[in-house]
Design a protein around this motif. Structure first.
Motif, short mmCIF file in Angstrom:
data_model
loop_
_atom_site.label_atom_id
_atom_site.label_comp_id
_atom_site.label_asym_id
_atom_site.label_seq_id
_atom_site.Cartn_x
_atom_site.Cartn_y
_atom_site.Cartn_z
N GLN A 597 0.82 -1.13 -0.10
CA GLN A 597 -0.10 -0.15 0.18
C GLN A 597 0.78 1.35 -0.07
OE1 GLN A 597 -3.06 0.36 -0.55
NE2 GLN A 597 -3.93 -1.75 -0.15
N LYS A 600 2.02 1.77 -3.29
CA LYS A 600 1.05 2.22 -4.14
C LYS A 600 0.71 3.75 -3.97
CE LYS A 600 -3.78 0.41 -5.26
NZ LYS A 600 -4.32 -0.37 -4.85
N LEU A 601 0.85 4.14 -2.53
CA LEU A 601 0.70 5.59 -2.31
C LEU A 601 1.56 6.30 -2.75
CD1 LEU A 601 -0.75 5.51 1.56
CD2 LEU A 601 -1.58 6.70 -0.48
N GLN A 602 3.03 5.79 -2.60
CA GLN A 602 4.05 6.67 -3.06
C GLN A 602 4.03 6.76 -4.50
OE1 GLN A 602 7.41 4.56 -1.63
NE2 GLN A 602 7.86 5.68 0.18
N ARG A 603 3.44 5.92 -5.35
CA ARG A 603 3.30 5.78 -6.71
C ARG A 603 2.23 7.08 -6.91
NH1 ARG A 603 3.65 0.55 -7.16
NH2 ARG A 603 1.48 0.11 -7.17
N GLN A 604 1.29 6.70 -6.23
CA GLN A 604 0.09 7.67 -6.64
C GLN A 604 0.53 9.14 -6.28
OE1 GLN A 604 -3.09 6.22 -4.14
NE2 GLN A 604 -3.90 4.96 -5.86
N PHE A 605 1.22 9.32 -5.08
CA PHE A 605 1.88 10.55 -4.64
C PHE A 605 2.78 11.16 -5.81
CE2 PHE A 605 4.75 13.40 -2.31
CZ PHE A 605 3.85 14.47 -1.88
N SER A 606 3.64 10.40 -6.31
CA SER A 606 4.39 10.87 -7.34
C SER A 606 3.70 11.20 -8.63
CB SER A 606 5.58 9.78 -7.65
OG SER A 606 5.02 8.61 -7.92
N ASP A 607 2.63 10.48 -8.87
CA ASP A 607 1.68 10.65 -10.17
C ASP A 607 0.91 11.99 -9.98
OD1 ASP A 607 2.31 8.29 -11.30
OD2 ASP A 607 0.42 7.14 -10.79
N LYS A 608 0.70 12.19 -8.53
CA LYS A 608 -0.06 13.48 -8.22
C LYS A 608 0.74 14.46 -8.86
CE LYS A 608 -2.26 15.50 -4.60
NZ LYS A 608 -2.18 15.50 -2.84
#
Ligand code: ADP
Ligand code: MG
Length: 877
Positions: A597, A600-608
């Motif tokens: 998770q 995933k969050l880090q990925r999402q954060f970087s995506d963001k």
């Protein structure tokens, strides 16, 4: 005849919790005999008291191509060449004899090649007795005075002992002595000086702590194992010189305690060292005779001399042997002189002897195998079957290796170089044997009767000491009797004196009796008192006992409770452990999930972050665009307003002109022709850019257009004149604002309903630049070679209040003409048909082109050279 059978305790009943787990390794000792000749090559070196080193002799190296090797072997003790028989005995055999006297079994054997000193070690030589006579000597030194009368113990053929009372023993003794065969051992001994020397052991040796309240009996047996047959060397057979009887071999049996024994083997009771050794010697002689008779090699037979010690406790009075078979203890010490361990080829035996030798070797091989298997079982915890039964020798001693007593081995080594190879084999066997462990024998159960019974009823001068006994003391205190011989008839003194003395004695006796009675009474009182105190004590003890019992029962309950608690806790612990495992599993899973998770969050954060950055960029871009757009619109609006102004002005001017000036003349044809001439080079030019910037914008006015009715079908509106001129003028006016505009197509406006706006199309042939909606210059440059583009602007024409017209551009159309051959001319097949002679119509004017543009706008089909790119480049806000 009263007799009791003795129970053999060779296999003691092992009680739980006793020393069952204690094990001792087989004690392996090494004795190096001196070289026969001092100049012999030696291959053995004694390093220290426990280590010995073998050197590869030179001859061996040369013959066998062997390397020089020095191998060390360790033993419990190494005895060098100067070791005396006494030293060896003290270390090796003494503890075994001590054990024997304390009811434990023992096995001692000598192992080595022929001539290494096995027999010397075991039997000894004249003047230097070996272990055997020394063992016998120690036994008899220790139990000598406590021996039972002969035949009190009687061996039976079931490997156990019977016990009979002294009277029965006496009877048997008398019966046997009456027989002619047995000779007194002493007479025989004196006749054989050889062995007399051997048993003349100077060194006195005795076991400590001999149970004096027991009586002992010693039995010896002597057997020989040759060619895997057992022969009894003590068997009494009548020697028949005419037809000598072959010795009968014996069989092995197992007694009820699973001990192995030689069935029917003679066991001779011996009462002294001499007698015992004499029996041994007898057997030895017999062995020698048999070997000579049967052409056997003595070195190939194993000899086993067994000493059986029987002990039984005295009864409570200390007078007689306790007639209880349970109390009899039998222990045995077997002294084995093994056959030479050398391989068969060394003795160069042939035929029968070779086969026999093979069998004997087989026994030793089996012994080796047994040791190896035992060691393996003990080292690796395996449960391989030990092949004891493969040979008589190992089968007989099976019990020793299974924990029936101490086992000791003396490895005899002849240091001469010729024996090197055999000695190596001996050393290897010794190494294996050393690692074998046998269970430590349990201690003998001590007789339950009170000790010190033996001297209880002994007369004065006995072992209690030389103190006078009580009756004697009393007698001494009596007045001595006067001489009571009456020599004279008139003697009147003697009798009265005697009477007086007797009276005194009587008186004294009475006094003593009284005293005795008194003392008896006192003693009785004391006894009573003692009894009372005893009973008191008993009561007290009972009370205490009860208390303790209560305490114990309480403690037992407590223990039970605690045990239960313990069980519960154990159960709980088990459950907790299980739970912990589950939780740990869960934890692991959750951690994994958490990690995934987080990732995933880090990925999402970087995506963001990326998206934000992109949006930021877009916002800035858009804002900048809008800023530009605004500026552009402002400029456009300004321009529009100027245009409007200008149009108005122009209209006003035109109106003025119309009003004030006369109508201008119709343009003449030649002028049109001139115009056309100007256009023709353009139309025939193969260049994708037919109009150069030098070409002056050809703006046909309405009149011109009207003079060509076949070409402009819809241009009959008068308003179009003004519009076209307007546009041309407007375009020219724009020139200072932008780059000069080359208008090649004429905008045509459609006739429209009054009040409606008209569509005006302006085509800009200036490459790369066009106007869209009249607001901005949009670069639409086409770099493709052979492509010609026209940009047509569409606009609505409004009638102004002032009577003029205004054009509002609303769209742009791009007309693209591909010239694949490079020589294709722009033409419209429909609008400018080819001349009948095949040449293209010369007449191509602005008006026609403009109509083409209009038709294109209307969606009509164009000629093959045209592509319609009607892509309105409107920008939605
Ligand atoms: P084995 O029984 O092994 O064949 P023996 O005991 O018969 O060998 O010994 C062979 C010879 O060596 C005998 O004459 C014996 O006296 C002698 N001998 C053996 N060991 C010693 C020793 N330690 N000291 C002196 N002589 C010995
Ligand atoms: Mg020998």
């Amino acid at each position: 005849m009263k007799s009791a059978k003795a129970k053999t305790v060779r296999k003691p009943v092992i009680k739980k919790g006793s020393q069952t787990n204690l094990k001792d390794p087989v004690g392996v000792y090494c004795r190096v005999r001196p070289l026969s000749f001092p100049d012999q090559e030696c291959c053995v070196e004694v390093i220290n008291s426990t280590t010995l080193q073998l050197h590869t002799p030179e001859g061996y190296r040369l013959n066998r191509n062997g390397d020089y090797k020095e191998t060390q072997y360790s033993f419990k003790r190494v005895f060098g060449t100067h070791t005396t028989q006494k030293e060896l005995f003290d270390v090796v055999a003494n503890p075994l004899v001590d054990d024997l006297i304390h009811g434990k079994n023992g096995l001692l054997f000598t192992y080595g090649v022929t001539g290494s000193g096995k027999t010397y070690t075991m039997t000894g030589s004249p003047g230097s007795g070996g272990l055997l006579p020394r063992c016998l000597n120690m036994i008899f030194n220790s139990i000598g005075s406590f021996q039972a009368k002969r035949y009190v113990f009687k061996s039976n053929d079931r490997n156990s002992m019977e016990i009979q009372c002294e009277v029965d023993a006496l009877l048997e003794r008398q019966k046997r002595e009456a027989l002619p065969i047995p000779k007194t051992p002493s007479s025989k001994r004196q006749a054989d000086p050889e062995f007399a020397d051997m048993i003349n052991v100077q060194e006195f040796c005795k076991a400590e702590e001999v149970d004096e309240d027991s009586v002992y009996g010693v039995f010896v047996s002597y057997i020989e194992i040759y060619n895997n047959y057992i022969y009894d060397l003590l068997e009494e057979v009548q020697f028949d010189p005419i037809k000598p009887k072959l010795p009968q071999s014996k069989t092995l049996r197992e007694d009820k305690n699973h001990n192995m024994y030689v069935a029917g083997c003679t066991e001779v009771e011996v009462k002294s060292t001499e007698e015992a050794f004499e029996v041994f010697w007898r057997g030895q002689k017999k062995r020698r005779i048999a070997n000579t008779h049967l052409n056997r090699e003595s070195s190939r037979s194993h000899s086993v001399f067994s000493i059986k010690l029987v002990q039984a406790p005295l009864d409570a009075d200390g007078d007689n042997v306790l007639q209880e078979k349970e109390q009899i203890t039998i222990s045995q010490l077997s002294l084995v002189d093994l056959a030479g361990s050398e391989r068969t080829n060394r003795t160069k035996a042939e035929g029968n002897r070779l086969r026999e030798a093979g069998n004997i070797n087989q026994s030793l091989m089996t012994l080796r195998t047994c040791m190896e298997v035992l060691r393996e079982n003990q080292t690796y915890g395996t449960n391989k079957m030990v092949p004891y039964r493969d040979s008589k020798l190992t089968h007989l001693f099976k019990n020793y290796f299974d924990g029936e007593g101490k086992v000791r081995m003396i490895v005899c080594v002849n240091p001469k170089a010729e024996d090197y190879e055999e000695s190596l084999q001996v050393m290897r066997f010794a190494e294996v044997t050393q690692e074998v462990e046998v269970a430590r024998p349990v201690d003998k159960v001590i007789c339950g009767l009170t000790p010190g019974r033996r001297y209880r009823n002994l007369p004065r001068g006995g072992p209690v000491g030389d103190e006078p006994l009580v009756p004697e003391v009393i007698l001494q205190s009596f007045p001595p009797l006067p001489p009571c011989k009456l020599l004279d008839i008139n003697d009147e003194e003697t009798l009265p004196k005697l009477a007086d003395t007797l009276e005194k004695r009587h008186h004294l006796r009475q006094l003593m009796t009284e005293d005795l009675n008194k003392k008896c009474l006192a003693f009785k009182a004391l006894l009573k008192e003692f009894d009372n105190s005893l009973s008191n004590k008993e009561n007290y003890v009972q009370e205490k006992l009860n208390e303790k019992e209560k305490l114990i029962s309480g403690q037992k309950l407590e223990i039970e409770r605690l045990e239960k608690k313990n069980k519960t806790l154990e159960y709980k612990i088990e459950i907790l452990e299980k739970t912990t495992t589950i939780y740990e599993e869960d934890k692991r899973n959750l951690q994994q999930e958490l990690e995934s998770q987080t990732q995933k969050l880090q990925r999402q954060f970087s995506d963001k972050r990326r998206l934000e950055a992109r949006l930021q960029g877009m916002v800035t871009e858009t804002s900048m665009k809008w800023q530009k757009e605004c500026e552009r619109r402002v400029a456009a609006t300004q321009l529009e307003m100027q245009n409007k102004l200008w149009v108005k002005d122009e209209k006003l001017k035109q109106l003025k002109a119309i009003v004030t000036e006369p109508k201008p003349e119709k343009p003449e044809r030649p002028s049109r022709e001139r115009d056309r001439e100007k256009i023709i080079p353009r139309s025939v030019s193969p260049s994708p850019l037919p109009l150069s910037s030098n070409n002056i914008a050809q703006i046909s006015n309405g009149q011109q257009l009207m003079s060509q009715p076949q070409l402009h079908r819809r241009s009959n509106s008068c308003s179009s004149i003004s519009v076209a001129s307007c546009i041309s003028e407007w375009e020219q006016k724009l020139s200072p604002f932008s780059t000069p505009v080359n208008v090649t197509s004429l905008a045509r406006h459609r006739q429209q309903e009054p009040g409606q706006s008209k569509t005006c199309i302006v085509s800009d042939r200036r490459r790369g630049m066009c106007w869209t909606e009249g607001r901005e210059m949009v670069p639409t440059f086409s770099s493709e070679i052979g492509v010609e583009e026209d940009h047509c602007r569409r606009g609505d024409v409004y009638k102004t209040r002032g009577g003029g017209q205004s054009v509002q551009f609303t769209d742009i159309e791009t007309l693209k003409q591909e010239l694949p051959t490079g020589s294709r001319k722009r033409r419209s097949s429909t609008l400018a048909p080819a001349q009948p002679d095949g040449t293209e119509s010369e007449w191509t004017d602005v008006e026609t082109r403009c109509s083409v543009a209009v038709e294109m706008r209307a969606g009509s089909q164009l000629g093959p050279g045209y592509q319609h790119h009607a892509q309105p480049k409107r920008k939605k806000p």
